[in-house]
Design a protein around this motif. Sequence first.
Motif, PDB file in Angstrom:
ATOM      1  N   ASN A 299       0.828  -1.207   0.000  1.00  0.00           N
ATOM      2  CA  ASN A 299       0.000   0.000   0.000  1.00  0.00           C
ATOM      3  C   ASN A 299       0.867   1.264   0.000  1.00  0.00           C
ATOM      4  OD1 ASN A 299      -2.335   1.543   0.089  1.00  0.00           O
ATOM      5  ND2 ASN A 299      -2.487   1.433   2.311  1.00  0.00           N
ATOM      6  N   LEU A 300       1.899   1.284   0.810  1.00  0.00           N
ATOM      7  CA  LEU A 300       2.801   2.430   0.876  1.00  0.00           C
ATOM      8  C   LEU A 300       3.571   2.594  -0.434  1.00  0.00           C
ATOM      9  CD1 LEU A 300       3.892   4.657   2.738  1.00  0.00           C
ATOM     10  CD2 LEU A 300       5.647   3.043   3.478  1.00  0.00           C
ATOM     11  N   CYS A 301       4.028   1.490  -0.999  1.00  0.00           N
ATOM     12  CA  CYS A 301       4.740   1.523  -2.273  1.00  0.00           C
ATOM     13  C   CYS A 301       3.836   2.082  -3.375  1.00  0.00           C
ATOM     14  CB  CYS A 301       5.217   0.114  -2.621  1.00  0.00           C
ATOM     15  SG  CYS A 301       6.278   0.008  -4.061  1.00  0.00           S
ATOM     16  N   ARG A 302       2.584   1.663  -3.385  1.00  0.00           N
ATOM     17  CA  ARG A 302       1.618   2.157  -4.377  1.00  0.00           C
ATOM     18  C   ARG A 302       1.369   3.650  -4.195  1.00  0.00           C
ATOM     19  NH1 ARG A 302      -2.889  -0.596  -3.076  1.00  0.00           N
ATOM     20  NH2 ARG A 302      -2.251  -2.399  -4.286  1.00  0.00           N
ATOM     21  N   LYS A 303       1.255   4.110  -2.948  1.00  0.00           N
ATOM     22  CA  LYS A 303       1.018   5.536  -2.693  1.00  0.00           C
ATOM     23  C   LYS A 303       2.175   6.399  -3.177  1.00  0.00           C
ATOM     24  CE  LYS A 303      -2.085   5.055   1.249  1.00  0.00           C
ATOM     25  NZ  LYS A 303      -2.236   5.250   2.700  1.00  0.00           N
ATOM     26  N   TYR A 304       3.394   5.961  -2.919  1.00  0.00           N
ATOM     27  CA  TYR A 304       4.552   6.721  -3.384  1.00  0.00           C
ATOM     28  C   TYR A 304       4.651   6.701  -4.903  1.00  0.00           C
ATOM     29  CZ  TYR A 304       6.555   7.859   1.107  1.00  0.00           C
ATOM     30  OH  TYR A 304       6.776   8.405   2.334  1.00  0.00           O
ATOM     31  N   TYR A 305       4.318   5.577  -5.518  1.00  0.00           N
ATOM     32  CA  TYR A 305       4.331   5.496  -6.980  1.00  0.00           C
ATOM     33  C   TYR A 305       3.313   6.465  -7.583  1.00  0.00           C
ATOM     34  CZ  TYR A 305       3.421   3.635 -11.632  1.00  0.00           C
ATOM     35  OH  TYR A 305       3.219   3.500 -12.979  1.00  0.00           O
TER      36      TYR A 305
END
Length: 101
Positions: free
Chosen positions: A13-19
């Motif tokens: 989820n965090l990786c997706r938000k930063y992307y």
Amino acid sequence: MNLERLPNEEKLNLCRKYYLGGFALLPFLWLVNVVWFFKEVYFKPSFTEQMQMKTYVQRSALGVLLWAVILTAWITVFQQYRAEWGEVGDYLSFTIPLGIP
């Protein structure tokens, strides 16, 4: 942030938000995404969310590289031709250098 404490779903989820945040003209978020999640994607044992995180990390790295190329090209062109552009070059300059160009 200590990623070791987060469950894999939260990491994804965090990786997706930063992307996705990088698309808001914030390429620094893509750089952070690559730095934070590179080890998780390439050096940790396999887990369910790893393939999707790998996609986000690879695309973030590509975005950072693309932004770096574009920014470098713009800086080079601007530094070379600012004086020739006359008033437009002066309006684009934050600080107008003194002296003869």
